[in-house]
Write a protein that holds these residues in place. Structure first.
Motif, short mmCIF file in Angstrom:
data_model
loop_
_atom_site.label_atom_id
_atom_site.label_comp_id
_atom_site.label_asym_id
_atom_site.label_seq_id
_atom_site.Cartn_x
_atom_site.Cartn_y
_atom_site.Cartn_z
N LYS A 119 0.84 -1.20 0.00
CA LYS A 119 0.00 0.00 0.00
C LYS A 119 0.88 1.25 0.00
O LYS A 119 1.99 1.23 0.53
N VAL A 120 0.37 2.34 -0.59
CA VAL A 120 1.13 3.58 -0.68
C VAL A 120 0.25 4.74 -0.22
O VAL A 120 -0.86 4.92 -0.71
N ILE A 121 0.79 5.51 0.72
CA ILE A 121 0.16 6.75 1.16
C ILE A 121 1.12 7.88 0.85
O ILE A 121 2.31 7.79 1.17
N ILE A 122 0.61 8.93 0.23
CA ILE A 122 1.44 10.10 -0.08
C ILE A 122 1.23 11.17 0.99
O ILE A 122 0.10 11.47 1.36
N MET A 123 2.36 11.71 1.46
CA MET A 123 2.35 12.86 2.38
C MET A 123 2.68 14.10 1.56
O MET A 123 3.58 14.05 0.72
N THR A 124 1.98 15.18 1.82
CA THR A 124 2.28 16.40 1.07
C THR A 124 1.86 17.64 1.84
O THR A 124 0.94 17.59 2.64
#
Length: 175
Positions: A119-124
């Motif tokens: 799974k991939v979560i993007i922080m921005t």
């Protein structure tokens, strides 16, 4: 993966080593052993790769991940992350969006192509609407965390994407 014989180190007369559940196991010679937080290879904590080009963010998010029951590894950019992904399976990658060389979206695309189930979560810190427009419907990113975020916000997002203790994957949820 290299292997070693646990109980018998000499080959049989036909030149092969015996292979059974009792004598065959993966070699762990290049495994670093217990991590600084005391979790070991046999721990039930989910492995998480945290990717950010800001060392302060890496350290902070890594500490937050430990508090939430994850076993974190850090990477300072997308290239470093891809190296770690060739050596270890990660349940989750938490990556910054705006990085040099490979941005978070490009990294997520490569992860989904080569590392099934991760799974991939993007922080921005970018405007939520701009990033959601880019990511919405792509199927590449499993979640979005807007910087700055609290431990509670991070916990809620990670629990929506995956359960840290049992590997149960939850449905995709942006909010």
């Amino acid at each position: 993966m290299p292997t070693m014989i646990a109980n018998r180190s000499e080959p049989s007369p036909d030149g092969r080593f015996p292979v059974s559940p009792d004598t065959f196991r993966p070699a762990l010679d290049d495994h670093p052993g217990p991590s600084a937080d005391g979790l070991t290879l046999d721990s039930d904590a989910s492995r998480i790769l945290i990717v950010d080009d800001d060392p302060v963010v890496l350290k902070l998010v890594s500490k937050m991940a430990v508090r939430l029951g994850y076993q974190p590894t850090v990477a300072e950019d997308g290239v470093d992350a891809l190296y770690h992904l060739t050596r270890t399976h990660f349940d989750l990658v938490l990556t910054d969006y705006d990085m040099p060389f490979i941005d978070g979206y490009q990294l997520a695309d490569q992860i989904k192509e080569k590392h099934f189930g991760t799974k991939v979560i993007i922080m921005t810190g970018h405007c939520e609407r701009d990033v959601e427009d880019l990511l919405d419907g792509s199927g590449i990113v499993d979640g979005l965390l807007l910087k700055p975020f609290s431990l509670e916000t991070m916990k809620e997002k990670l629990e929506r994407v995956c359960s840290p203790r049992y590997g149960q994957w939850a449905p995709k949820a942006w909010s």
